[in-house]
Design a protein around this motif. Structure first.
Motif, mmCIF file in Angstrom:
data_model
loop_
_atom_site.group_PDB
_atom_site.id
_atom_site.type_symbol
_atom_site.label_atom_id
_atom_site.label_comp_id
_atom_site.label_asym_id
_atom_site.label_seq_id
_atom_site.Cartn_x
_atom_site.Cartn_y
_atom_site.Cartn_z
ATOM 1 N N LYS A 43 -3.211 6.313 0.950
ATOM 2 C CA LYS A 43 -3.072 4.898 1.276
ATOM 3 C C LYS A 43 -2.655 4.764 2.730
ATOM 4 O O LYS A 43 -1.902 5.543 3.250
ATOM 5 N N GLN A 44 -3.195 3.717 3.390
ATOM 6 C CA GLN A 44 -2.954 3.528 4.813
ATOM 7 C C GLN A 44 -2.618 2.075 5.100
ATOM 8 O O GLN A 44 -2.957 1.178 4.337
ATOM 9 N N ALA A 60 -3.268 -1.431 6.711
ATOM 10 C CA ALA A 60 -4.565 -2.066 6.890
ATOM 11 C C ALA A 60 -4.474 -3.236 7.851
ATOM 12 O O ALA A 60 -3.412 -3.803 8.077
ATOM 13 N N MET A 108 -8.483 -0.183 7.473
ATOM 14 C CA MET A 108 -7.384 0.735 7.754
ATOM 15 C C MET A 108 -7.538 1.330 9.145
ATOM 16 O O MET A 108 -8.637 1.549 9.643
ATOM 17 N N TYR A 137 -13.428 2.956 6.572
ATOM 18 C CA TYR A 137 -12.235 2.238 7.006
ATOM 19 C C TYR A 137 -11.850 1.102 6.068
ATOM 20 O O TYR A 137 -10.785 0.501 6.231
ATOM 21 N N LYS A 188 -10.304 -0.640 3.052
ATOM 22 C CA LYS A 188 -9.281 -0.342 2.060
ATOM 23 C C LYS A 188 -9.835 -0.565 0.655
ATOM 24 O O LYS A 188 -10.539 -1.538 0.383
#
Length: 371
Positions: free
Chosen positions: A26-27, A29, A42, A62, A64
């Protein structure tokens, strides 16, 4: 200064901030306000790597919430395309079947193979043979880039000349067949195959709902959407140092900052044959049957059409610096960066100020670069 990771792919390198994570991480965003649907992009993408269609393939997403499911679809498509396009010794692909029936009879092929065959013919004609997909008999003879590559006898080289002519490709739209007029001819997709496959993968990702992605195919980079890590949405693409086995001050000659979506490099360092003191390119002069002699180490085509740009990076490499640069500057739709054997960088007039020189043993002698 933000830390960047260089993913070296042999020719073109996508510069990505920080470390890339696997598809399940998970990043943070950022929202894409221009889209009708709510899209969260992200800063650090999901990543997947495969070896398919005879090359290293890397896909970055990229968006999410995307990841594993999209990567599986892409992997399945890669395997399907490889089974149709690659030239195998087992003779299993559709291209193998076309070659096996050369001079005998037309071969009916699938929709996607027919589409690629038409692209091969199209760019061979538009480049007047500078790109020639019937060069297969020469590449098989020399086998450059493989462990058993060797310099063949002049007699064997000359025997290939009458089997290399793009005008001997017969495309039948009504019956969806491909036919090579002469026995012993071989058609291959090397030269535009990566660009063509990238187009298919990007279309598939778009159908999956992905808005922003990068596909790296054996050193060529193709993008969709805007870079969420740059205020203008530009992508940072590094051009690898193209010197063969020499000590390199930098893994990159320089970095191109661009809003383009297709970056294709043809070079002499990805596949070559060294015999004694001589280095042979994997690209052939179809008039002589021998590898081309050129003043260039690499050409990076910068554009918006992966298949077209892939084909013309080969065309420009064949042309050499003077003829190639004139051709690019005479065509508004073309942009390119040329790197010569005497360590000069030449930038076409349509991309001024977007190139940053990193390795100071090279010098920019034509075009505009950042200080």
């Amino acid at each position: 200064m933000e830390k960047r990771l260089w993913w070296r792919l042999g020719a073109v390198l996508l510069l990505v901030p920080a470390l890339l994570c696997g598809s399940g991480c998970k990043q943070g965003a950022v929202k894409n306000k221009t889209s009708e649907k709510k899209v969260e992009l992200m800063k650090e993408p999901y990543k997947n790597e495969e070896f398919a269609t005879g090359t290293y393939v890397q896909v970055l997403i990229y968006d999410k919430g995307h990841g594993d499911a999209d990567f599986k679809v892409v992997k399945d498509q890669l395997n399907e395309l490889a089974a149709k396009f690659e030239v195998y010794e087992q003779g299993e692909s559709e291209f193998d079947k076309i070659n096996a029936q050369a001079g005998i009879q037309p071969v009916k092929v699938s929709n996607i193979t027919f589409k690629l065959a038409k692209a091969l013919e199209k760019y061979a004609k538009s480049s007047k043979g500078e790109y020639n997909p019937t060069v297969g008999v020469m590449t098989q003879l020399w086998h450059i880039g493989f462990s058993n590559g060797q310099v063949p006898s002049d007699e064997l080289v000359k025997a290939t000349l009458d089997k290399v002519d793009y005008k001997d490709i017969v495309i039948d739209d009504k019956n969806q067949t491909v036919f090579l007029k002469k026995k012993g001819m071989m058609i291959e997709a090397d030269g535009i195959g990566k660009g063509f496959i990238a187009e298919q993968l990007l279309k598939t990702l778009k159908k999956q709902g992905v808005t922003t992605a990068v596909v790296n195919l054996g050193g060529h980079a193709y993008t969709m959407g805007k870079n969420p890590n740059h205020k203008d949405g530009f992508w940072e693409v590094g051009i690898a140092n193209p010197q063969l086995g020499e000590n390199q001050d930098s893994p990159l000659v320089g970095v191109l900052m661009s809003g383009h979506t297709s970056f294709n490099t043809t070079n002499n360092y990805g596949r070559y044959l060294k015999a004694g003191d001589k280095v042979y390119s994997h690209l052939f002069d179809t008039k002589t049957g021998y590898p081309i002699e050129t003043d260039l180490l690499s050409v990076t085509m910068v554009g918006y059409n992966p298949t077209y740009d892939d084909a013309y990076s080969n065309v420009l490499m064949n042309m050499g610096l003077e003829k190639g640069m004139k051709y690019v500057n005479d065509h508004d739709e073309l942009d390119a960066v040329f790197v010569t054997k005497n360590k000069e960088v030449h930038i076409s007039k349509h991309i001024p100020g977007e190139f940053e020189l990193l390795d100071k043993t090279f010098k920019v002698v034509e075009g505009v670069a950042k200080d």
